[in-house]
Design a protein around this motif. Structure first.
Motif, mmCIF file in Angstrom:
data_model
loop_
_atom_site.group_PDB
_atom_site.id
_atom_site.type_symbol
_atom_site.label_atom_id
_atom_site.label_comp_id
_atom_site.label_asym_id
_atom_site.label_seq_id
_atom_site.Cartn_x
_atom_site.Cartn_y
_atom_site.Cartn_z
ATOM 1 N N ARG A 172 34.085 38.900 45.875
ATOM 2 C CA ARG A 172 33.391 37.773 46.527
ATOM 3 C C ARG A 172 33.100 38.103 47.987
ATOM 4 N NH1 ARG A 172 37.387 34.646 43.842
ATOM 5 N NH2 ARG A 172 38.395 34.107 45.820
ATOM 6 N N GLU A 173 34.074 38.698 48.664
ATOM 7 C CA GLU A 173 33.859 39.060 50.070
ATOM 8 C C GLU A 173 32.779 40.120 50.201
ATOM 9 O OE1 GLU A 173 38.257 38.122 52.016
ATOM 10 O OE2 GLU A 173 37.750 40.159 51.410
ATOM 11 N N PHE A 174 32.761 41.084 49.273
ATOM 12 C CA PHE A 174 31.708 42.094 49.282
ATOM 13 C C PHE A 174 30.339 41.443 49.145
ATOM 14 C CE2 PHE A 174 28.761 44.680 46.815
ATOM 15 C CZ PHE A 174 28.644 45.802 47.614
ATOM 16 N N SER A 222 24.647 37.831 46.326
ATOM 17 C CA SER A 222 25.388 36.571 46.299
ATOM 18 C C SER A 222 25.889 36.224 44.911
ATOM 19 C CB SER A 222 24.508 35.426 46.826
ATOM 20 O OG SER A 222 24.137 35.649 48.167
ATOM 21 N N SER A 223 25.285 36.813 43.882
ATOM 22 C CA SER A 223 25.770 36.540 42.528
ATOM 23 C C SER A 223 27.229 36.971 42.369
ATOM 24 C CB SER A 223 24.893 37.247 41.493
ATOM 25 O OG SER A 223 24.985 38.656 41.632
ATOM 26 N N ASN A 224 27.695 37.871 43.247
ATOM 27 C CA ASN A 224 29.098 38.305 43.198
ATOM 28 C C ASN A 224 30.047 37.222 43.699
ATOM 29 O OD1 ASN A 224 28.995 41.175 42.273
ATOM 30 N ND2 ASN A 224 27.676 41.378 44.054
ATOM 31 N N LEU A 225 29.506 36.157 44.289
ATOM 32 C CA LEU A 225 30.367 35.086 44.788
ATOM 33 C C LEU A 225 31.020 34.311 43.650
ATOM 34 C CD1 LEU A 225 28.157 33.704 47.711
ATOM 35 C CD2 LEU A 225 30.177 35.151 47.880
ATOM 36 N N VAL A 226 30.507 34.448 42.428
ATOM 37 C CA VAL A 226 31.124 33.752 41.294
ATOM 38 C C VAL A 226 32.289 34.550 40.714
ATOM 39 C CG1 VAL A 226 28.933 32.661 40.714
ATOM 40 C CG2 VAL A 226 29.577 34.784 39.570
ATOM 41 N N SER A 227 32.530 35.739 41.230
ATOM 42 C CA SER A 227 33.609 36.575 40.704
ATOM 43 C C SER A 227 34.956 35.890 40.884
ATOM 44 C CB SER A 227 33.609 37.935 41.412
ATOM 45 O OG SER A 227 34.738 38.691 41.043
ATOM 46 N N GLY A 228 35.843 36.135 39.950
ATOM 47 C CA GLY A 228 37.197 35.618 40.066
ATOM 48 C C GLY A 228 38.086 36.453 40.960
ATOM 49 N N ILE A 286 42.964 41.403 35.282
ATOM 50 C CA ILE A 286 41.966 41.710 36.301
ATOM 51 C C ILE A 286 40.791 42.453 35.682
ATOM 52 C CG2 ILE A 286 41.539 42.984 38.437
ATOM 53 C CD1 ILE A 286 44.421 42.440 39.227
ATOM 54 N N SER A 287 41.068 43.366 34.749
ATOM 55 C CA SER A 287 39.984 44.080 34.054
ATOM 56 C C SER A 287 39.075 43.101 33.326
ATOM 57 C CB SER A 287 40.562 45.086 33.055
ATOM 58 O OG SER A 287 41.302 46.085 33.705
ATOM 59 N N ASP A 288 39.672 42.109 32.672
ATOM 60 C CA ASP A 288 38.864 41.106 31.973
ATOM 61 C C ASP A 288 38.002 40.323 32.951
ATOM 62 O OD1 ASP A 288 40.038 41.920 29.616
ATOM 63 O OD2 ASP A 288 41.531 40.297 29.591
ATOM 64 N N ILE A 289 38.578 40.003 34.104
ATOM 65 C CA ILE A 289 37.811 39.262 35.103
ATOM 66 C C ILE A 289 36.679 40.122 35.650
ATOM 67 C CG2 ILE A 289 37.935 38.204 37.401
ATOM 68 C CD1 ILE A 289 40.778 37.345 36.747
ATOM 69 N N ILE A 290 36.958 41.414 35.838
ATOM 70 C CA ILE A 290 35.912 42.317 36.315
ATOM 71 C C ILE A 290 34.735 42.342 35.349
ATOM 72 C CG2 ILE A 290 35.359 44.760 36.641
ATOM 73 C CD1 ILE A 290 38.125 45.095 37.900
ATOM 74 N N PHE A 291 35.027 42.465 34.055
ATOM 75 C CA PHE A 291 33.951 42.499 33.066
ATOM 76 C C PHE A 291 33.187 41.176 33.053
ATOM 77 C CE2 PHE A 291 32.316 41.876 28.753
ATOM 78 C CZ PHE A 291 31.529 43.016 28.625
ATOM 79 N N ALA A 292 33.931 40.067 33.027
ATOM 80 C CA ALA A 292 33.265 38.758 33.015
ATOM 81 C C ALA A 292 32.436 38.562 34.276
ATOM 82 C CB ALA A 292 34.311 37.644 32.885
ATOM 83 N N SER A 293 32.985 38.988 35.427
ATOM 84 C CA SER A 293 32.256 38.848 36.685
ATOM 85 C C SER A 293 30.978 39.664 36.672
ATOM 86 C CB SER A 293 33.140 39.283 37.856
ATOM 87 O OG SER A 293 34.284 38.467 37.966
ATOM 88 N N ALA A 294 31.057 40.889 36.130
ATOM 89 C CA ALA A 294 29.866 41.743 36.081
ATOM 90 C C ALA A 294 28.776 41.115 35.234
ATOM 91 C CB ALA A 294 30.240 43.124 35.540
ATOM 92 N N ILE A 295 29.150 40.560 34.070
ATOM 93 C CA ILE A 295 28.164 39.950 33.186
ATOM 94 C C ILE A 295 27.592 38.684 33.801
ATOM 95 C CG2 ILE A 295 27.787 38.949 30.920
ATOM 96 C CD1 ILE A 295 28.229 42.001 30.986
ATOM 97 N N PHE A 323 43.026 41.881 44.969
ATOM 98 C CA PHE A 323 42.296 41.661 43.724
ATOM 99 C C PHE A 323 43.061 40.728 42.800
ATOM 100 C CE2 PHE A 323 40.149 45.396 45.219
ATOM 101 C CZ PHE A 323 38.860 45.275 44.723
ATOM 102 N N ALA A 324 44.361 40.642 42.970
ATOM 103 C CA ALA A 324 45.177 39.846 42.056
ATOM 104 C C ALA A 324 45.281 38.384 42.479
ATOM 105 C CB ALA A 324 46.584 40.446 41.953
ATOM 106 N N GLU A 325 44.754 38.030 43.647
ATOM 107 C CA GLU A 325 44.814 36.646 44.085
ATOM 108 C C GLU A 325 44.071 35.758 43.093
ATOM 109 O OE1 GLU A 325 43.754 35.880 48.113
ATOM 110 O OE2 GLU A 325 44.796 37.634 48.894
#
Length: 831
Positions: A363-365, A352-358, A645-654, A48-50
């Motif tokens: 992204r793999e999911f 596929s919208s999860n592919l924009v996640s940081g 990572i928490s910030d990225i999770i929130f941004a990715s979800a939105i 997750f930290a990559e």
């Protein structure tokens, strides 16, 4: 219509050459099966930290400064407890374990450290080997041991650091201690944030467990290799529980839905084929199976069985009025292939919208889930209908038993009446009900904006104690005993640790500049509230503190600093190259290398922070301090990385949610324009999805769920899964609207015909995904519960909100083409 030729071509293969279709799919399955052995497992937080900048800085720190072990070395912890570890017996037990490990060539031991060795050397300064140290302890009296312990406690800070917090130097007692064994590991291991996947230490540390157990006493072997092994075991145990449970529950509901053994076996065959294709794809694509991917098999099983129920139920409906099975199947697939395509496309958009996640695992999911849904479309849209026709032909020739071939939810049934509540509401107050639903959704969405976002190591750990219901499971389904969480908690509770109460500032600048050390020190003046203070300055450890400390030990160095310290504050501000040369040539070299690179281009500053403050507060203050540096400086450390990572999770979800909604809306508008020439029909189709997403988000906050590495995908997934129900119902309504005289007749027929299949599919989906609560990982259980809840919301929204939306749509945009009036027709069009 232009698309019809593609459907006709598929119909020709399905109904005209079912045996060929079956053979082709079997061959493709064999190809994907070849990729199964290549599927590996990956666990922990490091994936997750990559690509996270703060993690990149932390990796740079670990690479450039002295770590607990070198790049070609690995470390094992020996945790001794259960007795006074500073008693003669306790000291001998630790020394014996370390000696046995050192004597085993397979352990590749380079060196060992422990409080017991320090005591032994204090007793006999000439002792240089473990054997000699054991002799020294055996010869010593309890009084001599107590004196040695007190001497070490007063003069060697390393000694107390290896002992538990209850260490009493006067009584020479402590309830626990840590020993360190360093191994030669040619492949190397990285000192990263996460718990790591497979490492070269696995076999070494697993064997070390057996050696320690044979030595007797309560000595726990712990390290990254043990963690990797146990994480792999937990993933395997979770799959071994979740997948069979999903299959059993789905088979149960299939038996109820199909009421026919042969059709049940056909559905299970399709499910198995989907799983093999998806896992084979992972093997060929080199995607490792991580904790978050545990959710994929139940998802595919649930969606696949949904498609299967619709396919079989629609075919059975046609057989009620059509004696020719090929014509019945052609009619069924004419509708279902379009509906399946719309559902698949919108579901793929959602995943596929999860592919924009940081974050790489998310992204793999998204990729694996999207590809799996495409496979599901082909298996249940093409293979299952062909297999159904082929087996029905065999029934006609052979005495294969047939139990029931009637569809679910016929008109006039009690079930049909329950499912038609939305039609009754749409008949009476469609506009009012739709407005109330949308306003309530807006309120739920506003409330959902306050969902907490978290990311922590604990989310990836198995429970310290597994639930009692696991004990009733037979082998091999019963999970084993997991020690990771209990050991980590014991270390945190028993030993003083700075891992979670410090931040690091990584400085990249020429450190030979005259102002380098002065500016570094000034950055810690008047620190933020979350930082631990020493007077008006932050409590820090850096090259500055090394310079100040070593002046007290070396008068010559103190004189050098004084000559180059213009303001006499103990910090040199000129000729820093000479100061550094002296340190690197002195006994303080190793300590210096922990905070300054030999090329003088990078430095590390460690600040102590208050343990009772939130990650968000600490991270904000750490970044503020880093901004004080004149040179380029980055705040990092575990706390900062996890917050990033928490910030990225929130941004990715939105972002994923926004993309999924926008992509689904655009696709629905386009596809209904192509299919019906009425793009606006997509808006009615989207209404129940908006309601569902809003209420899922609101429920997450109300029930106390947070957006984490696992649940962050739920909102976008809700669109992918929930659109299934509204698309099937809308597409059926379109067909029925051209056959029925009124809107409400068409709605009633659609609900009676499709609602039963929807109910069957929602039950299988809910229970198929809900079995994730059985996963050994609690976070995966939360994911399964929320996903199941989203499916229930989507089903209810489709039955309650969609009928009203379709009625309002007809009033706003005009009716679909009504049936032509022929001789004997008394029906009139009425909306």
């Amino acid at each position: 219509m232009p698309y019809q030729r593609f459907i006709d071509a598929a119909d020709d293969w399905i109904t005209g050459r079912p045996g060929t279709v079956i053979l082709a799919f079997v061959l493709v399955t064999a190809v994907f099966a070849a990729g199964l052995p290549a599927v590996s497992t990956e666990s922990g937080t490091e994936s997750f930290a990559e690509d996270v900048p703060e993690e990149a800085a932390l990796e740079a720190v670990n690479e450039q400064f002295s770590a607990p072990f070198a790049a070609d070395e690995g470390s094992t912890q020996l945790i001794q407890r259960g007795e006074n570890v500073l008693s003669k017996r306790g000291l001998l037990r630790m020394l014996t374990v370390q000696e046995r490990l050192a004597d085993d060539p397979g352990m590749r031991v380079i060196r060992t450290e422990s409080a017991a060795r320090l005591v032994a050397r204090e007793l006999d300064p000439s002792a240089s080997t473990l054997e000699e140290e054991i002799d020294a302890v055996e010869r010593a009296t309890p009084g001599q041991i107590r004196i040695a312990v007190r001497t070490l406690a007063a003069g060697d800070p390393r000694f107390a650091a290896l002992l538990s917090d209850d260490f009493n130097p006067t009584a020479a007692s402590a309830s626990a201690t840590i020993g360190i064994v360093t191994h030669e590991v040619p492949a190397g291991i990285d000192a990263e944030t996460g718990q790591g996947s497979a490492s070269p230490l696995e076999s070494i540390q697993v064997e070390a467990r057996y050696i320690a157990d044979a030595a007797g006493g309560d000595v726990i072997v712990f390290g990254s290799g043990i963690i990797a092994v146990e994480f792999g075991t937990v993933i395997g145990d979770s799959l071994l529980i979740v997948v069979p449970a999903a299959v059993i529950l789905i088979a149960l509901f299939l038996a109820i839905a199909y009421r026919d053994l042969v059709d049940l076996l056909l559905g299970l065959t399709g499910l198995g084929m989907t799983i093999v294709w998806t896992f084979g794809f992972m093997g060929f694509a080199g995607i490792a199976f991580s904790q978050i991917l545990i959710a994929v098999p139940p998802l595919l099983l649930a969606v696949g069985i949904d498609f299967g129920i619709h396919a079989i139920n629609r075919y059975r409906e046609e057989r009620l009025t059509e004696a020719d099975p090929e014509r019945a199947m052609r009619t069924a697939t004419d509708q279902l292939l379009v509906a399946f395509f719309i559902v698949t496309a919108t579901t793929v958009i959602g995943f596929s919208s999860n592919l924009v996640s940081g974050l790489l695992p998310i992204r793999e999911f998204g990729l694996v889930a999207a590809v799996g849904i495409i496979f599901t479309f082909f298996v249940f849209g093409v293979f299952l209908p062909a297999l159904k026709l082929y087996t029905d032909a065999l029934r006609d020739r052979y005495p294969i038993p047939t139990f029931s071939q009637t569809p679910i939810g016929s008109e006039g049934s009690r079930l049909g009446g329950l499912l038609s509540v939305g039609v009754i509401v749409a008949r009476r107050i469609p506009v009012v009900f739709l407005l109330v639903a949308l306003v309530a959704s807006g309120g739920a969405g506003y409330y959902a904006a306050g969902i907490d976002t978290t990311f922590s190591q604990e989310q990836f750990l198995p429970p310290e104690e597994t639930a009692d219901f696991y004990d009733v499971l037979p082998e091999p389904f019963r999970p084993g005993d997991y020690t990771i969480t209990a050991t980590i908690n014991y270390l945190e509770d028993t030993f003083e640790s700075s891992e979670d109460d410090e931040v690091v500032v990584y400085v990249e600048a020429p450190m030979e500049r005259n102002t380098a050390l002065e500016s570094m020190w000034r950055a810690g003046d008047n620190p933020p509230d979350t930082f631990v203070r020493d007077g008006r300055h932050a409590r820090e450890t850096s090259i500055v503190t090394i310079v100040r400390t070593y002046q007290e030990q070396d008068p010559e160095f103190a004189a050098l600093v004084a000559r180059n310290d213009r303001n006499a504050n103990g910090i040199p501000d000129r000729n820093l190259d000479e100061v550094y040369d002296y340190l690197f040539a002195s006994p303080a070299r190793d300590r210096t290398l922990e905070y300054l690179t030999e090329d003088r281009r990078s430095a590390r500053v460690v600040y102590a922070v208050k343990g009772d403050r939130t990650d968000a507060e600490v991270t904000a203050d750490a970044r503020a301090v880093a901004d004080r540096y004149r040179a380029g400086a980055t705040a990092t450390g575990n706390i900062v990385v996890f917050k990033a990572i928490s910030d990225i999770i929130f941004a990715s979800a939105i972002v994923s949610l926004a993309l999924a909604l926008a992509g689904t809306a655009v696709f629905l508008l386009f596809v209904y324009w192509v299919l019906e020439g009425r793009a606006s029909l997509g808006l009615a189709n989207l209404a129940p999805i908006i309601v569902t997403v809003a209420f899922v988000g609101g429920s997450m906050r109300y029930l106390g769920f947070s957006l984490n590495a696992f649940t962050a995908t739920v909102l976008a997934m809700t669109i992918g899964l929930g659109i299934d129900y509204s698309v099937h119902l809308t597409h059926r309504y379109i067909d029925e609207r051209r056959l029925q005289p009124t809107v409400f007749d068409a709605l009633s027929r659609s609900v009676y015909g499709t609602g039963g299949a929807l109910l069957g599919s929602v039950l299988t989906t809910v229970f198929g995904i809900g079995v994730l609560v059985l996963s050994v990982f609690p976070a995966i259980g939360d994911f399964g519960m929320l996903t199941a809840l989203s499916v229930v919301y989507a089903f209810l929204s489709s039955l309650l909100v969609l009928p009203a939306a379709l009625v309002v749509w007809e009033r706003l945009f005009g009716e679909l083409q009504p049936p032509p009036v022929t001789n004997g027709d008394a029906g009139t069009t009425n909306s």
